[in-house]
Write a protein that holds these residues in place. Structure first.
Motif, PDB file in Angstrom:
ATOM      1  N   ASP A 616       0.845  -1.205   0.000  1.00  0.00           N
ATOM      2  CA  ASP A 616       0.000   0.000   0.000  1.00  0.00           C
ATOM      3  C   ASP A 616       0.867   1.237   0.000  1.00  0.00           C
ATOM      4  O   ASP A 616       1.700   1.419   0.898  1.00  0.00           O
ATOM      5  CB  ASP A 616      -0.916   0.016   1.221  1.00  0.00           C
ATOM      6  CG  ASP A 616      -1.924  -1.110   1.181  1.00  0.00           C
ATOM      7  OD1 ASP A 616      -2.168  -1.708   2.231  1.00  0.00           O
ATOM      8  OD2 ASP A 616      -2.460  -1.385   0.101  1.00  0.00           O
ATOM      9  N   LEU A 617       0.690   2.101  -1.010  1.00  0.00           N
ATOM     10  CA  LEU A 617       1.428   3.367  -1.078  1.00  0.00           C
ATOM     11  C   LEU A 617       0.534   4.503  -0.607  1.00  0.00           C
ATOM     12  O   LEU A 617      -0.687   4.452  -0.787  1.00  0.00           O
ATOM     13  CB  LEU A 617       1.880   3.637  -2.515  1.00  0.00           C
ATOM     14  CG  LEU A 617       3.013   2.736  -3.020  1.00  0.00           C
ATOM     15  CD1 LEU A 617       2.463   1.547  -3.757  1.00  0.00           C
ATOM     16  CD2 LEU A 617       3.966   3.526  -3.899  1.00  0.00           C
ATOM     17  N   PRO A 618       1.131   5.556  -0.021  1.00  0.00           N
ATOM     18  CA  PRO A 618       0.301   6.690   0.429  1.00  0.00           C
ATOM     19  C   PRO A 618      -0.301   7.425  -0.764  1.00  0.00           C
ATOM     20  O   PRO A 618       0.222   7.339  -1.882  1.00  0.00           O
ATOM     21  CB  PRO A 618       1.290   7.572   1.191  1.00  0.00           C
ATOM     22  CG  PRO A 618       2.630   7.201   0.663  1.00  0.00           C
ATOM     23  CD  PRO A 618       2.555   5.763   0.274  1.00  0.00           C
ATOM     24  N   ALA A 619      -1.401   8.149  -0.523  1.00  0.00           N
ATOM     25  CA  ALA A 619      -2.062   8.896  -1.588  1.00  0.00           C
ATOM     26  C   ALA A 619      -1.119   9.967  -2.133  1.00  0.00           C
ATOM     27  O   ALA A 619      -0.223  10.453  -1.437  1.00  0.00           O
ATOM     28  CB  ALA A 619      -3.338   9.542  -1.060  1.00  0.00           C
ATOM     29  N   GLU A 620      -1.363  10.337  -3.391  1.00  0.00           N
ATOM     30  CA  GLU A 620      -0.453  11.285  -4.060  1.00  0.00           C
ATOM     31  C   GLU A 620      -0.420  12.633  -3.352  1.00  0.00           C
ATOM     32  O   GLU A 620       0.629  13.273  -3.250  1.00  0.00           O
ATOM     33  CB  GLU A 620      -0.916  11.446  -5.511  1.00  0.00           C
ATOM     34  CG  GLU A 620       0.150  12.058  -6.403  1.00  0.00           C
ATOM     35  CD  GLU A 620      -0.280  12.074  -7.862  1.00  0.00           C
ATOM     36  OE1 GLU A 620       0.275  12.852  -8.613  1.00  0.00           O
ATOM     37  OE2 GLU A 620      -1.188  11.304  -8.217  1.00  0.00           O
ATOM     38  N   ASN A 621      -1.592  13.058  -2.836  1.00  0.00           N
ATOM     39  CA  ASN A 621      -1.661  14.369  -2.176  1.00  0.00           C
ATOM     40  C   ASN A 621      -1.329  14.287  -0.691  1.00  0.00           C
ATOM     41  O   ASN A 621      -1.437  15.260   0.045  1.00  0.00           O
ATOM     42  CB  ASN A 621      -3.054  14.974  -2.361  1.00  0.00           C
ATOM     43  CG  ASN A 621      -4.144  14.038  -1.884  1.00  0.00           C
ATOM     44  OD1 ASN A 621      -3.843  12.939  -1.438  1.00  0.00           O
ATOM     45  ND2 ASN A 621      -5.392  14.483  -1.984  1.00  0.00           N
ATOM     46  N   SER A 622      -0.923  13.104  -0.213  1.00  0.00           N
ATOM     47  CA  SER A 622      -0.575  12.929   1.206  1.00  0.00           C
ATOM     48  C   SER A 622       0.884  13.308   1.444  1.00  0.00           C
ATOM     49  O   SER A 622       1.728  13.180   0.548  1.00  0.00           O
ATOM     50  CB  SER A 622      -0.823  11.476   1.609  1.00  0.00           C
ATOM     51  OG  SER A 622      -0.201  11.197   2.830  1.00  0.00           O
ATOM     52  N   ASN A 623       1.189  13.751   2.686  1.00  0.00           N
ATOM     53  CA  ASN A 623       2.563  14.092   3.041  1.00  0.00           C
ATOM     54  C   ASN A 623       3.345  12.864   3.503  1.00  0.00           C
ATOM     55  O   ASN A 623       4.547  12.948   3.744  1.00  0.00           O
ATOM     56  CB  ASN A 623       2.586  15.147   4.156  1.00  0.00           C
ATOM     57  CG  ASN A 623       2.047  16.479   3.658  1.00  0.00           C
ATOM     58  OD1 ASN A 623       2.240  16.817   2.494  1.00  0.00           O
ATOM     59  ND2 ASN A 623       1.363  17.223   4.514  1.00  0.00           N
ATOM     60  N   SER A 624       2.645  11.757   3.688  1.00  0.00           N
ATOM     61  CA  SER A 624       3.297  10.545   4.196  1.00  0.00           C
ATOM     62  C   SER A 624       4.247   9.959   3.169  1.00  0.00           C
ATOM     63  O   SER A 624       3.990   9.982   1.970  1.00  0.00           O
ATOM     64  CB  SER A 624       2.240   9.503   4.572  1.00  0.00           C
ATOM     65  OG  SER A 624       2.863   8.281   4.900  1.00  0.00           O
ATOM     66  N   GLU A 625       5.399   9.435   3.647  1.00  0.00           N
ATOM     67  CA  GLU A 625       6.379   8.798   2.776  1.00  0.00           C
ATOM     68  C   GLU A 625       6.462   7.288   3.036  1.00  0.00           C
ATOM     69  O   GLU A 625       7.286   6.592   2.469  1.00  0.00           O
ATOM     70  CB  GLU A 625       7.768   9.411   3.010  1.00  0.00           C
ATOM     71  CG  GLU A 625       7.825  10.881   2.617  1.00  0.00           C
ATOM     72  CD  GLU A 625       9.228  11.473   2.748  1.00  0.00           C
ATOM     73  OE1 GLU A 625       9.478  12.495   2.109  1.00  0.00           O
ATOM     74  OE2 GLU A 625      10.057  10.903   3.484  1.00  0.00           O
ATOM     75  N   THR A 626       5.588   6.785   3.924  1.00  0.00           N
ATOM     76  CA  THR A 626       5.675   5.390   4.364  1.00  0.00           C
ATOM     77  C   THR A 626       4.902   4.462   3.429  1.00  0.00           C
ATOM     78  O   THR A 626       3.737   4.700   3.115  1.00  0.00           O
ATOM     79  CB  THR A 626       5.124   5.250   5.791  1.00  0.00           C
ATOM     80  OG1 THR A 626       5.823   6.152   6.628  1.00  0.00           O
ATOM     81  CG2 THR A 626       5.309   3.840   6.316  1.00  0.00           C
ATOM     82  N   ILE A 627       5.581   3.395   2.996  1.00  0.00           N
ATOM     83  CA  ILE A 627       4.935   2.337   2.197  1.00  0.00           C
ATOM     84  C   ILE A 627       4.718   1.141   3.123  1.00  0.00           C
ATOM     85  O   ILE A 627       5.652   0.719   3.824  1.00  0.00           O
ATOM     86  CB  ILE A 627       5.816   1.939   0.994  1.00  0.00           C
ATOM     87  CG1 ILE A 627       5.954   3.130   0.037  1.00  0.00           C
ATOM     88  CG2 ILE A 627       5.239   0.726   0.260  1.00  0.00           C
ATOM     89  CD1 ILE A 627       6.919   2.911  -1.111  1.00  0.00           C
ATOM     90  N   VAL A 628       3.491   0.606   3.170  1.00  0.00           N
ATOM     91  CA  VAL A 628       3.145  -0.500   4.071  1.00  0.00           C
ATOM     92  C   VAL A 628       3.069  -1.798   3.278  1.00  0.00           C
ATOM     93  O   VAL A 628       2.364  -1.877   2.265  1.00  0.00           O
ATOM     94  CB  VAL A 628       1.803  -0.231   4.787  1.00  0.00           C
ATOM     95  CG1 VAL A 628       1.459  -1.384   5.721  1.00  0.00           C
ATOM     96  CG2 VAL A 628       1.857   1.072   5.567  1.00  0.00           C
ATOM     97  N   ILE A 629       3.825  -2.839   3.757  1.00  0.00           N
ATOM     98  CA  ILE A 629       3.851  -4.148   3.095  1.00  0.00           C
ATOM     99  C   ILE A 629       3.194  -5.165   4.030  1.00  0.00           C
ATOM    100  O   ILE A 629       3.536  -5.227   5.220  1.00  0.00           O
ATOM    101  CB  ILE A 629       5.297  -4.585   2.783  1.00  0.00           C
ATOM    102  CG1 ILE A 629       6.043  -3.477   2.010  1.00  0.00           C
ATOM    103  CG2 ILE A 629       5.314  -5.884   1.988  1.00  0.00           C
ATOM    104  CD1 ILE A 629       7.530  -3.694   1.904  1.00  0.00           C
TER     105      ILE A 629
END
Length: 1265
Positions: A616-629
């Motif tokens: 799961d990648l964060p939304a494009e307009n989100s400030n988050s840089e975390t990818i969840v596996i």
């Protein structure tokens, strides 16, 4: 019941009191000297004798006179009778809760009263209501309204009197409805009608009508007078059939209200004109006085069962006697046990009336017919139909069925009774010949399952076989079920019920422990997954606990084998969920997310497929840089390594560790991470990870491009040094719109300030509450200098100037379209500068700018750059068939918006042409589609509706055109064996849907009837290759699964003595589960209940190699078990509990230590001291020695405790006390001479009760204390 005959209990007591001479005795106490023993009468003063029940009677003198107070019970009980003809619900044939019972439950819950229903012999309904008075009244009203058929009547009173009937806030009306158990409807004020409608029982309507007329009479402008007349004389005033009072009312024009017999009131109310009213009162008084002088009474005993014959239907017999003889007959109320009937009239007429009373009482005969009690219901018939045929011909015959007795009682006129008896005997003979019954034993715990929900199962059996099934209530705990009806139907019903019972005996319930977090996943969206499980195991009922209970227990119920299979299936599912629910977070720089995703999602899909994980990648307009596996742990680690390696390859990412004292970590991070975020942003967005608080570690990890990592490392160490030595902060306030201008393009301005002063400047983030606050940190002199420079810049921004520039009007629209979006962006970027364009239509080219001087200059420069771009702009056409436009746009136009942003161009789609206008000549067609162009169009030229217009710089437009053309979908065909189509589609299309979502294509599988192997894939050219490869890979997987399934179905049987089976299974299946999991096999033990199956065969299913390994493991256990021995040892039963320990903790410890099994005797065993130890010979000997040592130790404690108990008993009182004289009285009845008669303790005269009658007790002084 007649309005003349029925009396209340109180009024009847009054009438009877007039027949008995009143005697009042007053007890006097003889005063004695205090030294002498008191007399019996002093010690036990007599109770007052019965006095007339009159309000004016004085209290009797005596010792008890002033002490006893009347006590009213707070709980009252009333009984209501609903005759068969007035019952609303008469069908009692259906099994299960009847409508009556449900209604009574609702009434009990709503009112708080307690209700008990019983069916009288005449099929009438008796309802006993207990509770507080108001609760009983409310319940009574509900009972009448809901269980009794309702009649209605109207009463007319003047419109102006209606409000007095309603009362304040409707209280009087509610009270009246409660008292009379009726529903009173009063017309609305705007309704001209004066009719009040009363609905309820006949008796209730009569009471309510009387009360309404009383209220109206009180409010009437005419005269109202009340006359007290003893209740006993009301029948004489009313006259036979109310003729006399009606005659007086007609003659005088006066309204006369005589209270009905059921209302315990004595006053008669007169309403009318004064003169006429006086005449009516005088006439009534005259009748009353005359009857009072002339009449006398006699009391006769008539059997209670004959009272109804004296009363007659609707009281007609009483009215008939009154008409013929002028004598009133007073019958005691139905709830009284008295059999005394009082005749009141002139002496010479009493004889004739008495003759008529006895004639009426004896005009009926009683007969009985022998009939088995189980046939009674069939004689009565459904809803009493069979019995109704007899009673309709002879309505005067009363037929009684007594439950449990083999006879039917008939009452009525002799001739009618004989005819009815013959008819019923014929019915009994006919039913006996063609009806049968059988009784079967079914365990009572299965009865509710036989009945089914709301009686569904049992009612189906009844209707199907036309039989009656009698199942005893749960309270009886009886297993006897009785079936009655047609012999063939009885046999078939018996067979079906016994089959049902045998199936239920084979039913098992199993509790499965599944963590609650997996319940929602197992159930699936809208219950899809649990439906699949239930479809697979239709005979198993699966119950999940309520989410609020926080329980992990899932209950399975059904046939034993099916429950076992379902358990294994669900355990495997849970194991997969547990394995696939591991989650890991990976921080990746935002600018590299698109590289990880790849073109058209190629990279991320490849990683997902190869690692079999969910990413799961964060939304494009989100400030988050975390990818969840998410997935299996090993797979998640592999996916993380792949993603990190992509980032490392792209940006030369390095990792560095810095040692900073843990005590400085919080100050370095700053409030809500502001300080560390500022360092990360300044150093190209590196990632800085501090150790978990409280871990004690000093290591800080920095990850990012090597140059940025070194820079961040230097800053962190420098900042830490500053923190350790001396740190100074200062705050500067500036409007948020100035912040971008202060920072400058690419951070140029603020970097200059930092470089010249050496101070750190931190601007607020979007999450900070105080958006005006700018924080400066560093050494004091550096902070002061930076503060001065910032304040100068801010002051300069506060000096507002106004300037203007010339812009060609043709470019004005670009700045003001989309609600002035371009102007808003300029204002945000350049300190809130205001840009004003002239109004449209003025043709002016002057544009005004207002704001801080520096901001205005920067804004002018930016506007000039935009104009230059517009001057260089070109327009290009891209021809794409209109049918593909929706696909090219993407969901909500997302694809077009992306191209517009990436290439900084404007894209305009043509208007959609549903019905293009054709010219007179036919248009050219290509590939069967209309071109939509007129004949003037050039052959082969695109249609106007296909042309997409792109505006922007030439090179950007060309790139955008290529991107648009790449979005046009194409179709390829793939050959897939027809027998695999259904597996590719999946359950409810889930498989094919997943592939279409994953590859962003449309996959069309041919219909089954076509038997075609060709599958069509439609989508973007970039996605088609991957989709085709994915589909072919899926085909290979399915073919491999088919081969694997054949290999996994290998079966192997092993012969093991059944006595070893429990040991192989282990405690709660622990041993066998371990073997199953270790060797990945299925192990099936023989069913104990199945006699046809060999009990020593264990079946193992799986891969051949695995089944052989599992067999060896089982045989190894068997070999160990065969070496074991069992020895009995005698242990004193008094120490067993100590050796076992709390909840068996101690004995389990001994068994684990010596690797043996120890069994203690059950309660009631022949030898309570015999303990059995099982295990290897050397272990058994050691375990026996150990428990014998424990016995010796614990037995000493037990003996000491028993000895101590003997000494703890209280000492016996050996000294005999002096004999007590006891309580002495003089002149007691037992010391009296034989001539004086002792009181009769069973006599209610000598020992009167306080109000209600009580059963005489054998001990006059109560229980011995």
């Amino acid at each position: 019941m007649s309005s003349v005959a029925v009396l209340t209990q109180e009024s009847f007591a009054e009438h009877r009191s007039g027949l008995v001479p009143q005697q009042i005795r007053v007890a006097t106490l003889n005063s004695e000297e205090e030294s002498d023993p008191p007399t019996y009468k002093d010690a036990f003063p007599p109770l007052p004798e019965k006095a007339p029940c009159s309000e004016s009677t004085q209290e009797p003198a005596g010792a008890w006179g002033n002490k006893i107070r009347p006590i009213k019970a707070s709980v009252i009980t009333q009984v209501f009778h609903v005759p068969l003809e007035e019952r609303k619900y008469k069908d009692m044939n259906q099994f299960g809760e009847g409508e009556q019972a449900k209604i009574c439950l609702e009434i009990m819950q709503r009112t708080g009263a307690h209700l008990e229903l019983s069916l009288a012999k005449d099929q009438g309904l008796s309802i006993m209501v207990s509770g507080k008075l108001d609760a009983v009244m409310k319940a009574r009203k509900d009972i009448v309204a809901r269980l009794q058929t309702q009649a209605s009547a109207t009463v007319a009173i003047p419109k102006e009197h209606h409000r007095f009937v309603i009362g304040k806030n409707g209280e009087k009306l509610q009270d009246l409805e409660l008292k009379t158990a009726t529903k009173i409807q009063i017309p609305r004020p705007d309704d001209a009608s004066n009719q009040i409608r009363i609905t309820g029982t006949k008796e209730g309507i009569e009471k309510a009508r009387h009360e309404v007329l009383l209220i109206s009479a009180e409010q009437d402008k005419r005269a109202v007078e009340r006359l007290e007349v003893e209740k006993a004389f009301h029948p004489f005033i009313a006259g036979p059939y109310n003729r006399l009072v009606t005659e007086i009312m007609q003659e005088t024009g006066t309204r006369i209200n005589i209270p009905p017999p059921s209302v315990n009131r004595t006053e008669i109310v007169f309403t009318g004109e004064k003169e006429q009213l006086a005449q009516a009162v005088a006439r009534i008084k005259k009748i009353y006085e005359e009857k009072k002088k002339k009449t006398t009474t006699i009391a006769v005993e008539v059997k209670k069962s004959q009272h109804k014959y004296v009363i007659g239907p609707k009281g007609n017999c009483l009215q008939e006697i009154l008409e013929r003889t002028g004598v009133s007959v007073e019958i005691p109320p139905s709830d009284s046990s008295s059999e005394t009937v009082i005749l009141r009239g002139e002496p010479e007429k009493l004889g004739q009336a008495l003759t008529e009373v006895y004639a009426k009482a004896n005009s009926f005969t009683v007969s009985s017919v022998s009939a088995p009690s189980w046939l009674h219901r069939f004689i009565i018939g459904k809803k009493g139909q069979n019995l109704a045929r007899v009673t309709q011909q002879m309505p005067k015959v009363h037929i009684e069925f007594t439950e449990g007795e083999d006879k039917i009682t008939l009452e009525g006129p002799t001739e009618d009774v004989n005819v009815a008896r013959e008819q019923i005997e014929a019915m009994v003979k006919d039913l006996s010949n063609r009806m049968d019954y059988v009784e079967i034993n079914i365990d009572h715990k299965f009865h509710r399952h036989l009945i089914g929900k709301s009686g569904a199962n049992i009612n189906r059996v009844k209707d199907q076989y036309k039989v009656s099934v009698r199942i005893p209530p749960d309270s009886e705990k009886s297993s006897l079920v009785r079936i009655e009806g047609d012999p063939q139907g009885v046999r078939q019903a018996k067979r079906e019920l016994l089959d049902l019972a045998s199936r239920m005996e084979n039913e098992r319930t199993k509790d499965l422990v599944i963590e609650q977090r997996f319940h929602r996943t197992i159930i699936g969206q809208k219950g899809e997954r649990i439906r699949e499980i239930r479809d697979k195991f239709p005979e198993v009922i699966i119950n999940f606990p309520d989410p609020a209970q926080k329980s992990d227990i899932v209950q399975l119920r059904g046939p034993k084998n099916e429950v076992e299979k379902c358990t294994k299936y669900m355990q495997k599912m849970v194991a997969d969920l547990v394995e696939n629910s591991y989650s890991i977070s990976v921080p990746i720089f935002k600018q590299f997310h698109k590289n990880i995703i790849g073109k058209g999602g190629a990279n991320i899909k490849k990683i997902r497929e190869e690692s079999n994980t969910k990413i799961d990648l964060p939304a494009e307009n989100s400030n988050s840089e975390t990818i969840v596996i998410t997935g299996k742990r090993a797979n998640c680690e592999a996916a993380r390594s792949r993603i990190l390696s992509i980032q490392k390859d792209l940006a030369n990412i390095t990792e560095a560790e810095v040692s900073i004292p843990a005590k400085l970590h919080n100050s370095l991070i700053g409030t809500k991470g502001r300080l560390i975020r500022a360092i990360m942003e300044e150093c190209g967005g590196v990632h800085i990870h501090f150790p978990v608080e409280g871990s004690g570690s000093d290591t800080v990890v920095i990850r990012g491009p090597s140059s940025d990592v070194e820079k961040a490392k230097r800053q962190l160490l420098h900042l830490a040094e500053e923190k350790q030595t001396r740190s100074f902060t200062a705050d500067v306030r500036a409007k948020p719109e100035y912040h971008k201008f202060l920072i400058g393009k690419g951070g140029g301005k603020i970097r200059k300030v930092r470089d010249t002063t050496g101070a750190r400047i931190i601007f607020p983030t979007a999450e900070d509450k105080d958006q005006d606050l700018i924080t400066i940190m560093g050494k004091e002199d550096a902070v002061r200098e930076a503060q001065k420079e910032l304040e100068a810049l801010i002051q300069n921004l506060d000096n507002v100037v106004e300037d203007c520039m010339l812009v060609d009007p043709k470019h004005h629209r670009h700045f003001v379209i989309r609600r002035g979006q371009v102007l808003r962006e300029i204002a945000e970027e350049y300190g809130g500068v205001m840009v004003s364009f002239p109004r449209s239509g003025t043709q002016s080219d002057k544009v005004t700018l207002k704001g801080a001087k520096d901001c205005v200059e920067a804004a002018k420069k930016r506007i000039q750059e935009i104009i230059e771009d517009l001057e260089a702009q070109v327009t290009m056409e891209c021809a794409i068939p209109q049918k593909f436009h929706r696909s090219v746009m993407g969901p909500k136009g997302s694809r077009i918006q992306q191209i517009t942003r990436d290439y900084n161009v404007q894209i305009k789609f043509p208007d959609r042409e549903e019905n293009p206008v054709h010219s007179m000549e036919p248009a050219v067609q290509e590939n069967g589609d209309d071109t939509g162009e007129s004949r003037e169009a050039e052959p082969g030229s695109p249609r106007r509706c296909d042309i997409i217009v792109i505006s922007g710089r030439k090179e950007k437009c060309e790139a955008a055109k290529e991107a648009l053309e790449a979005l046009v979908p194409v179709t390829v065909e793939v050959e897939v064996p027809f027998d695999l189509h259904r597996y590719i589609i999946g359950q409810k299309g889930s498989g094919i849907r997943k592939m279409m979502d994953e590859f962003e294509v449309n996959i069309h599988v041919p219909a089954p009837e076509l038997q075609s192997d060709i599958v069509a894939i439609t989508g973007l050219a970039a996605n088609l290759g991957r989709a085709k490869a994915g589909l072919l890979e899926r085909v290979r997987e399915l073919q491999a699964e088919q081969e694997d399934r054949a290999l996994r179905s290998f079966k192997l049987s092993v012969t093991v003595d059944p006595k070893y089976h429990p040991k192989i299974i282990g405690r709660k299946g622990a041993v066998i589960t371990q073997i199953r999991l270790e060797h990945d096999v299925s192990i099936q033990f023989p069913d104990k209940d199945d006699g046809s199956q060999p009990q020593d065969q264990i079946t193992i299913t799986g891969y051949e190699k695995n089944t052989e390994a599992a067999r060896d493991a089982i045989l190894k256990i068997v070999g160990e078990l065969e070496q074991m021995v069992s020895e009995d040892v005698s242990l004193d039963h008094r120490v067993h509990a100590r050796i076992i320990g709390a909840r068996g903790k101690a004995i389990r410890k001994i068994m684990d230590e010596f690797k043996v099994d120890i069994r203690f005797p059950q309660s009631g065993a022949p030898d309570p001291n015999c303990v059995t130890v099982t295990g290897l010979p050397e272990n058994v000997e050691e375990a026996i020695d150990h428990i014998l040592n424990l016995e010796e130790e614990y037995l000493a404690d037990v003996v000491d405790s028993e000895v101590l108990q003997v000494y703890m008993k209280p000492p016996a009182h050996e000294e005999a006390r002096a004999p007590s004289k006891g309580f002495v009285v003089r002149d007691a009845p037992w010391t009296a001479s034989s001539s004086e008669k002792a009181p009769d303790m069973s006599s209610s005269e000598e020992f009167p009760s306080f109000g209600a009658q009580v059963a005489p007790k054998t001990l006059p002084w109560g229980p011995k204390r």
